[in-house]
Design a protein around this motif. Structure first.
Motif, short mmCIF file in Angstrom:
data_model
loop_
_atom_site.label_atom_id
_atom_site.label_comp_id
_atom_site.label_asym_id
_atom_site.label_seq_id
_atom_site.Cartn_x
_atom_site.Cartn_y
_atom_site.Cartn_z
N GLY A 53 0.77 -1.22 0.00
CA GLY A 53 0.00 0.00 0.00
C GLY A 53 0.81 1.28 0.00
O GLY A 53 0.23 2.37 0.08
N LYS A 54 2.12 1.16 -0.09
CA LYS A 54 2.99 2.33 -0.07
C LYS A 54 3.73 2.47 -1.39
O LYS A 54 3.87 1.52 -2.16
N GLU A 55 4.22 3.67 -1.64
CA GLU A 55 5.03 3.91 -2.82
C GLU A 55 6.45 3.41 -2.59
O GLU A 55 6.93 3.31 -1.46
N ARG A 56 7.12 3.12 -3.68
CA ARG A 56 8.51 2.71 -3.60
C ARG A 56 9.36 3.87 -3.11
O ARG A 56 9.23 4.99 -3.60
N GLU A 57 10.23 3.61 -2.15
CA GLU A 57 11.04 4.66 -1.57
C GLU A 57 12.52 4.32 -1.62
O GLU A 57 12.92 3.16 -1.55
N PHE A 58 13.31 5.36 -1.68
CA PHE A 58 14.75 5.24 -1.71
C PHE A 58 15.28 4.79 -0.36
O PHE A 58 14.81 5.23 0.69
N VAL A 59 16.29 3.92 -0.38
CA VAL A 59 16.93 3.45 0.84
C VAL A 59 18.40 3.87 0.86
O VAL A 59 18.85 4.55 1.79
#
Length: 127
Positions: A42-48
């Motif tokens: 349910g979340k957007e892809r995020e930078f790690v």
């Protein structure tokens, strides 16, 4: 074509550690960036995290600084993500990505900057 294969995901308790690997195959490059991104349900892809392949400079999301460390093995064309002090909020599918050409450091944080993606590996952190 560059191929990326992630491994090392699994289930750990909060405070535990995992080490993710991203092995590359096919064409390799003397200069490009590799990054880790994650996506929770349910979340957007995020930078790690990201690393410049040739120089070794790194960039991190604020949420993982001091806990997650990206590194590389030039001889094996492999990038790692050492994950310590894991939190339930770290639960996500983790993806490895590669950029085949130069980009400015700032753009390491942008998913659309990358040319190749792995299949993802699940990391689940229980409380």
């Amino acid at each position: 074509q560059v191929q990326l294969v992630e491994s090392g995901g699994g289930l750990v308790q909060a405070g535990g550690s995992l080490r993710l690997s991203c092995a590359t195959s096919g064409r390799t490059f003397s200069y490009y960036a590799m990054g880790w991104f994650r996506q929770a349900p349910g979340k957007e892809r995020e930078f790690v995290a990201a690393i410049n392949w040739s120089v070794g400079s790194t960039a991190y999301a604020d949420s993982v600084k001091g806990r997650l460390t990206i590194s590389r093995d030039n001889a094996k064309n492999t990038v790692f993500l050492q994950m310590n002090s894991l939190k339930p909020e770290d639960t996500a599918v983790y993806y490895c990505a590669a950029k085949s050409g130069y980009i400015g450091t700032y753009y390491y944080r942008t998913a659309s900057s990358y040319d190749y993606w792995g299949q993802g590996t699940q990391v689940t952190v229980s409380s």
